[in-house]
Design a protein around this motif. Structure first.
Motif, short mmCIF file in Angstrom:
data_model
loop_
_atom_site.label_atom_id
_atom_site.label_comp_id
_atom_site.label_asym_id
_atom_site.label_seq_id
_atom_site.Cartn_x
_atom_site.Cartn_y
_atom_site.Cartn_z
N PRO A 52 0.79 -0.95 -0.42
CA PRO A 52 -0.39 -0.12 0.29
C PRO A 52 0.81 0.70 0.16
O PRO A 52 2.11 1.30 0.96
N ALA A 53 0.29 2.00 -0.85
CA ALA A 53 0.99 3.33 -0.87
C ALA A 53 1.01 4.30 0.70
O ALA A 53 2.27 4.64 0.55
N GLY A 54 0.52 4.41 1.32
CA GLY A 54 0.61 4.73 2.42
C GLY A 54 1.48 4.03 3.44
O GLY A 54 1.74 4.83 4.53
N LYS A 55 2.11 3.11 4.00
CA LYS A 55 2.63 2.74 4.53
C LYS A 55 3.36 2.54 4.61
O LYS A 55 4.79 3.08 4.06
N GLY A 56 4.70 2.53 6.20
CA GLY A 56 5.65 2.48 6.07
C GLY A 56 6.20 4.26 6.52
O GLY A 56 7.86 4.42 6.54
N TRP A 57 5.75 4.95 6.31
CA TRP A 57 6.92 6.63 6.32
C TRP A 57 6.28 6.56 8.30
O TRP A 57 5.44 6.15 9.26
N GLU A 94 13.08 11.80 -8.52
CA GLU A 94 12.39 12.18 -8.82
C GLU A 94 11.15 12.86 -7.80
O GLU A 94 11.53 12.79 -6.32
N ARG A 95 10.71 14.19 -7.77
CA ARG A 95 9.84 14.13 -6.90
C ARG A 95 8.59 14.11 -7.69
O ARG A 95 7.86 14.34 -8.10
N ARG A 96 7.49 14.37 -6.49
CA ARG A 96 6.03 13.62 -6.78
C ARG A 96 4.88 14.27 -6.45
O ARG A 96 5.24 14.55 -5.06
N ALA A 97 4.17 14.35 -6.09
CA ALA A 97 2.28 14.19 -5.08
C ALA A 97 2.38 13.16 -4.33
O ALA A 97 1.86 11.50 -5.25
N PRO A 98 1.71 12.61 -3.12
CA PRO A 98 1.38 12.08 -2.36
C PRO A 98 0.08 11.19 -3.22
O PRO A 98 -0.45 11.36 -4.20
N LEU A 99 0.16 9.66 -3.12
CA LEU A 99 -0.40 8.68 -3.76
C LEU A 99 -1.25 8.02 -2.36
O LEU A 99 -0.77 7.84 -1.95
N ASP A 109 0.35 19.54 2.67
CA ASP A 109 0.12 20.29 1.92
C ASP A 109 2.44 19.43 1.52
O ASP A 109 3.22 19.75 0.60
N ALA A 110 2.63 17.83 2.01
CA ALA A 110 4.07 17.38 1.76
C ALA A 110 4.07 17.24 0.35
O ALA A 110 2.98 16.29 -0.56
N VAL A 111 5.64 16.97 -0.23
CA VAL A 111 5.71 17.08 -1.64
C VAL A 111 6.88 16.05 -1.33
O VAL A 111 7.65 15.91 -0.17
N VAL A 112 7.10 14.57 -2.21
CA VAL A 112 7.43 13.51 -1.77
C VAL A 112 8.96 13.59 -3.18
O VAL A 112 8.63 13.78 -3.60
N LEU A 113 9.80 13.67 -2.57
CA LEU A 113 10.92 13.40 -2.68
C LEU A 113 11.72 12.30 -2.35
O LEU A 113 11.89 11.29 -1.78
N VAL A 114 11.69 11.46 -4.13
CA VAL A 114 12.31 10.16 -4.29
C VAL A 114 13.93 9.99 -4.31
O VAL A 114 14.53 10.65 -5.49
N CYS A 115 14.20 9.73 -3.34
CA CYS A 115 15.81 9.54 -3.65
C CYS A 115 16.86 8.26 -2.95
O CYS A 115 16.02 7.04 -3.39
N LEU A 122 14.90 5.77 -0.39
CA LEU A 122 14.33 6.95 0.37
C LEU A 122 13.12 7.28 -0.33
O LEU A 122 13.34 7.84 -1.32
N GLU A 123 12.25 7.87 0.52
CA GLU A 123 11.54 9.25 0.13
C GLU A 123 11.48 9.74 1.87
O GLU A 123 11.17 9.40 2.32
N LEU A 124 11.25 11.63 0.88
CA LEU A 124 11.52 12.08 2.01
C LEU A 124 9.74 13.32 1.53
O LEU A 124 9.50 13.16 0.39
N ALA A 125 9.18 13.38 2.57
CA ALA A 125 7.77 13.91 2.04
C ALA A 125 8.35 15.09 2.85
O ALA A 125 8.14 15.39 4.84
#
Length: 150
Positions: A52-57, A94-99, A109-115, A122-125
């Motif tokens: 699931p996209a929302g898990k692990g944050w 990459e940079r993306r909006a939360p899914l 107002d979070a933006v997700v940064l994939v690094c 890892l992903e930073l929001a």
């Protein structure tokens, strides 16, 4: 009756003491400045099959410290950072909006940064303002350091 009141009073006192120490820790982290709210998801698979996209944050606070970022869990009493991200090792993919469910797991107002950091994905929001500061910090690397900002 007296024993129940005494035990209840001790429990309330311990809860208040725990909350005080929790708040004091947050103030100590922010004391030197350069902090921002930053959720983290560590060791994210490249393909999201079945997860699931929302898990692990994990909600946290990051602090700039020279050529690295110190990341602290918000809901912890630890005084040391949980993760250290070195500027020279961070690669923005990459940079993306939360899914999907991420919209519920992250701040509004979070933006997700994939690094990538030393081979770990890892992903930073963070907020748009924090993202601007983070990318500026990455690009402000001393001469000779390789910086990859998407």
């Amino acid at each position: 009756m007296v024993l129940a009141l005494l035990v209840s009073g001790i429990v309330v006192l311990l809860v208040l003491l725990g909350l005080f120490v929790f708040g004091l820790r947050r103030r100590l982290i922010q004391r030197s400045g350069g902090t921002f709210d930053c959720s983290l998801r560590w060791d994210v698979p490249a393909e999201r099959t079945g997860e699931p996209a929302g898990k692990g944050w994990v909600y946290g606070v990051s602090r700039y410290s020279g050529d690295r970022i110190e990341w602290f869990r918000v809901f912890s009493y630890a005084v040391r950072p949980r993760r250290l991200l070195e500027r020279a090792s961070i690669e923005v993919l990459e940079r993306r909006a939360p899914l999907g469910d991420e919209e519920l797991a992250l701040l509004s107002d979070a933006v997700v940064l994939v690094c990538s950091h030393r081979g770990t994905r890892l992903e930073l929001a963070m907020s748009e303002d924090a993202l601007t500061g983070f990318l500026a910090w990455l690009e402000a690397a001393p001469p000779g350091q390789r910086v990859n900002v998407a």
